[in-house]
Design a protein around this motif. Sequence first.
Motif, PDB file in Angstrom:
ATOM      1  N   SER A 153      -9.662  -4.792 -14.086  1.00  0.00           N
ATOM      2  CA  SER A 153      -9.877  -4.267 -15.460  1.00  0.00           C
ATOM      3  C   SER A 153      -9.190  -4.394 -16.107  1.00  0.00           C
ATOM      4  O   SER A 153      -9.490  -3.999 -17.720  1.00  0.00           O
ATOM      5  N   GLY A 154      -7.956  -3.820 -16.432  1.00  0.00           N
ATOM      6  CA  GLY A 154      -6.814  -3.045 -16.680  1.00  0.00           C
ATOM      7  C   GLY A 154      -6.794  -2.062 -17.259  1.00  0.00           C
ATOM      8  O   GLY A 154      -5.686  -1.657 -18.449  1.00  0.00           O
ATOM      9  N   VAL A 155      -7.620  -0.971 -16.991  1.00  0.00           N
ATOM     10  CA  VAL A 155      -7.787   0.082 -17.206  1.00  0.00           C
ATOM     11  C   VAL A 155      -6.845   0.944 -16.898  1.00  0.00           C
ATOM     12  O   VAL A 155      -6.498   0.637 -15.773  1.00  0.00           O
ATOM     13  N   PRO A 156      -5.637   1.636 -17.657  1.00  0.00           N
ATOM     14  CA  PRO A 156      -4.305   2.118 -16.874  1.00  0.00           C
ATOM     15  C   PRO A 156      -5.333   2.982 -15.493  1.00  0.00           C
ATOM     16  O   PRO A 156      -6.225   4.104 -15.563  1.00  0.00           O
ATOM     17  N   HIS A 157      -4.132   3.276 -15.138  1.00  0.00           N
ATOM     18  CA  HIS A 157      -4.580   4.094 -13.303  1.00  0.00           C
ATOM     19  C   HIS A 157      -3.034   4.515 -13.368  1.00  0.00           C
ATOM     20  O   HIS A 157      -1.798   4.441 -13.099  1.00  0.00           O
ATOM     21  N   GLU A 158      -3.250   4.960 -12.243  1.00  0.00           N
ATOM     22  CA  GLU A 158      -2.156   5.592 -11.128  1.00  0.00           C
ATOM     23  C   GLU A 158      -2.934   5.528  -9.951  1.00  0.00           C
ATOM     24  O   GLU A 158      -4.199   6.422  -9.002  1.00  0.00           O
ATOM     25  N   VAL A 159      -2.218   5.013  -8.945  1.00  0.00           N
ATOM     26  CA  VAL A 159      -2.391   4.338  -7.798  1.00  0.00           C
ATOM     27  C   VAL A 159      -1.736   5.707  -6.735  1.00  0.00           C
ATOM     28  O   VAL A 159      -0.872   5.139  -6.824  1.00  0.00           O
ATOM     29  N   ARG A 160      -2.834   6.138  -6.494  1.00  0.00           N
ATOM     30  CA  ARG A 160      -1.769   7.813  -5.380  1.00  0.00           C
ATOM     31  C   ARG A 160      -2.074   7.651  -3.490  1.00  0.00           C
ATOM     32  O   ARG A 160      -3.568   7.368  -3.733  1.00  0.00           O
ATOM     33  N   THR A 161      -1.353   7.511  -3.185  1.00  0.00           N
ATOM     34  CA  THR A 161      -1.802   8.067  -1.229  1.00  0.00           C
ATOM     35  C   THR A 161      -1.625   9.536  -0.821  1.00  0.00           C
ATOM     36  O   THR A 161       0.203   9.384  -1.359  1.00  0.00           O
ATOM     37  N   THR A 162      -2.271  10.714  -0.700  1.00  0.00           N
ATOM     38  CA  THR A 162      -2.235  11.337  -0.469  1.00  0.00           C
ATOM     39  C   THR A 162      -0.967  11.604   1.392  1.00  0.00           C
ATOM     40  O   THR A 162      -2.448  11.209   2.350  1.00  0.00           O
ATOM     41  N   VAL A 163      -0.458  11.661   1.426  1.00  0.00           N
ATOM     42  CA  VAL A 163       0.563  11.830   3.565  1.00  0.00           C
ATOM     43  C   VAL A 163       0.559  13.035   3.908  1.00  0.00           C
ATOM     44  O   VAL A 163       1.072  13.504   3.618  1.00  0.00           O
ATOM     45  N   ASP A 164      -0.525  13.049   4.865  1.00  0.00           N
ATOM     46  CA  ASP A 164      -0.334  13.974   5.788  1.00  0.00           C
ATOM     47  C   ASP A 164       0.027  13.298   7.159  1.00  0.00           C
ATOM     48  O   ASP A 164      -0.748  12.308   7.648  1.00  0.00           O
ATOM     49  N   PRO A 165       1.362  13.905   7.810  1.00  0.00           N
ATOM     50  CA  PRO A 165       1.507  13.183   8.709  1.00  0.00           C
ATOM     51  C   PRO A 165       0.815  12.454  10.170  1.00  0.00           C
ATOM     52  O   PRO A 165       1.160  12.135  10.976  1.00  0.00           O
ATOM     53  N   ASP A 166      -0.306  13.836  10.238  1.00  0.00           N
ATOM     54  CA  ASP A 166      -1.158  13.744  11.711  1.00  0.00           C
ATOM     55  C   ASP A 166      -2.004  12.236  11.445  1.00  0.00           C
ATOM     56  O   ASP A 166      -2.772  12.050  12.418  1.00  0.00           O
ATOM     57  N   LEU A 167      -2.318  11.944  10.156  1.00  0.00           N
ATOM     58  CA  LEU A 167      -3.307  11.270   9.877  1.00  0.00           C
ATOM     59  C   LEU A 167      -2.604   9.786   9.441  1.00  0.00           C
ATOM     60  O   LEU A 167      -3.386   8.093   9.495  1.00  0.00           O
ATOM     61  N   LEU A 168      -1.193   9.417   8.835  1.00  0.00           N
ATOM     62  CA  LEU A 168      -0.552   8.395   8.723  1.00  0.00           C
ATOM     63  C   LEU A 168       1.089   8.626   8.748  1.00  0.00           C
ATOM     64  O   LEU A 168       1.482   8.934   8.329  1.00  0.00           O
ATOM     65  N   ASP A 169       1.228   8.433   9.913  1.00  0.00           N
ATOM     66  CA  ASP A 169       2.790   8.307   9.690  1.00  0.00           C
ATOM     67  C   ASP A 169       3.597   7.764   9.376  1.00  0.00           C
ATOM     68  O   ASP A 169       2.917   6.345   8.120  1.00  0.00           O
ATOM     69  N   ALA A 170       4.649   7.138   9.814  1.00  0.00           N
ATOM     70  CA  ALA A 170       5.416   6.077   8.998  1.00  0.00           C
ATOM     71  C   ALA A 170       5.359   4.529   8.867  1.00  0.00           C
ATOM     72  O   ALA A 170       4.990   4.160   8.377  1.00  0.00           O
ATOM     73  N   ALA A 171       4.683   4.161  10.123  1.00  0.00           N
ATOM     74  CA  ALA A 171       4.308   2.899  10.532  1.00  0.00           C
ATOM     75  C   ALA A 171       3.617   2.210   9.314  1.00  0.00           C
ATOM     76  O   ALA A 171       2.929   1.506   8.167  1.00  0.00           O
ATOM     77  N   GLY A 172       2.275   3.793   9.310  1.00  0.00           N
ATOM     78  CA  GLY A 172       0.728   3.227   8.699  1.00  0.00           C
ATOM     79  C   GLY A 172       1.367   3.570   6.707  1.00  0.00           C
ATOM     80  O   GLY A 172       0.871   2.818   6.674  1.00  0.00           O
ATOM     81  N   VAL A 173       2.350   4.049   6.567  1.00  0.00           N
ATOM     82  CA  VAL A 173       2.487   4.159   5.126  1.00  0.00           C
ATOM     83  C   VAL A 173       2.818   2.904   5.047  1.00  0.00           C
ATOM     84  O   VAL A 173       3.341   1.780   4.232  1.00  0.00           O
ATOM     85  N   THR A 174       4.005   2.654   5.984  1.00  0.00           N
ATOM     86  CA  THR A 174       4.615   0.919   5.360  1.00  0.00           C
ATOM     87  C   THR A 174       3.719   0.547   5.550  1.00  0.00           C
ATOM     88  O   THR A 174       3.862  -0.603   4.251  1.00  0.00           O
ATOM     89  N   ALA A 175       2.686  -0.126   6.228  1.00  0.00           N
ATOM     90  CA  ALA A 175       1.570  -0.704   6.047  1.00  0.00           C
ATOM     91  C   ALA A 175       1.071  -0.585   5.076  1.00  0.00           C
ATOM     92  O   ALA A 175       0.859  -1.832   4.021  1.00  0.00           O
ATOM     93  N   LEU A 176       0.738   0.256   4.569  1.00  0.00           N
ATOM     94  CA  LEU A 176      -0.384   0.146   4.078  1.00  0.00           C
ATOM     95  C   LEU A 176       0.903  -0.154   1.962  1.00  0.00           C
ATOM     96  O   LEU A 176       0.113  -0.819   0.988  1.00  0.00           O
ATOM     97  N   ARG A 177       1.904   0.417   2.023  1.00  0.00           N
ATOM     98  CA  ARG A 177       2.589   0.215   0.797  1.00  0.00           C
ATOM     99  C   ARG A 177       2.829  -1.665   0.538  1.00  0.00           C
ATOM    100  O   ARG A 177       2.472  -2.404  -0.593  1.00  0.00           O
ATOM    101  N   SER A 178       3.234  -2.511   1.740  1.00  0.00           N
ATOM    102  CA  SER A 178       3.143  -3.681   1.981  1.00  0.00           C
ATOM    103  C   SER A 178       1.263  -3.920   1.322  1.00  0.00           C
ATOM    104  O   SER A 178       1.803  -4.926   0.959  1.00  0.00           O
TER     105      SER A 178
END
Length: 196
Positions: A153-178
Amino acid sequence: MIRIGGWARLSTCDWPGRLVATVFCQGCPWRCGYCHNPELLDPRVPAAVSWGAVTVHLARRRGLLDGVVFSGGEPLLQAGLADAVRQARALGFAVGLHTGGAYPRRFGQLLGEGLLDWVGFDVKAHPEAYEKVTATPNSAFPAARSLRLLLDSGVPHEVRTTVDPDLLDAAGVTALRSWTERQGVRGHVLKTARAV
């Protein structure tokens, strides 16, 4: 119109660089374990404030507030959201939206009509891990579709993720960022889950 679970008459943190009123819409289809607004999850809870009361406040704050942010809960759950956004814009306010993208058709309507000036988009996890975070089957597809709509769309935005280590571990964050990089996301913001 829309069912409102609460609101902030003045916020400096819901839209970076803007002074806004924030409307917290009642109801969400997802059940993220770290949710910091659990009182907004049930869409059947009676409204805490009317949209009419909000618009009266906004009319009195023209020239003082930069905009209105619709947050939640999940604002896109509200069938009347587009009408509320149009009314806010008719009062002269820019409009921001906080969403997880659960309803891509409604999101696409808002984007397509040029009704949004900024979006805070919450990506929960890599698609394969979505259900672990949202506790809701088939939540990844609408979220990914909505993210694509936003990026296109081109609309200004911020893409963000709340990281709860019980639900999203370091490997999960790496996979998400990729994954987000492959989608074309730039400046993905990670936030640490608050204790509830």
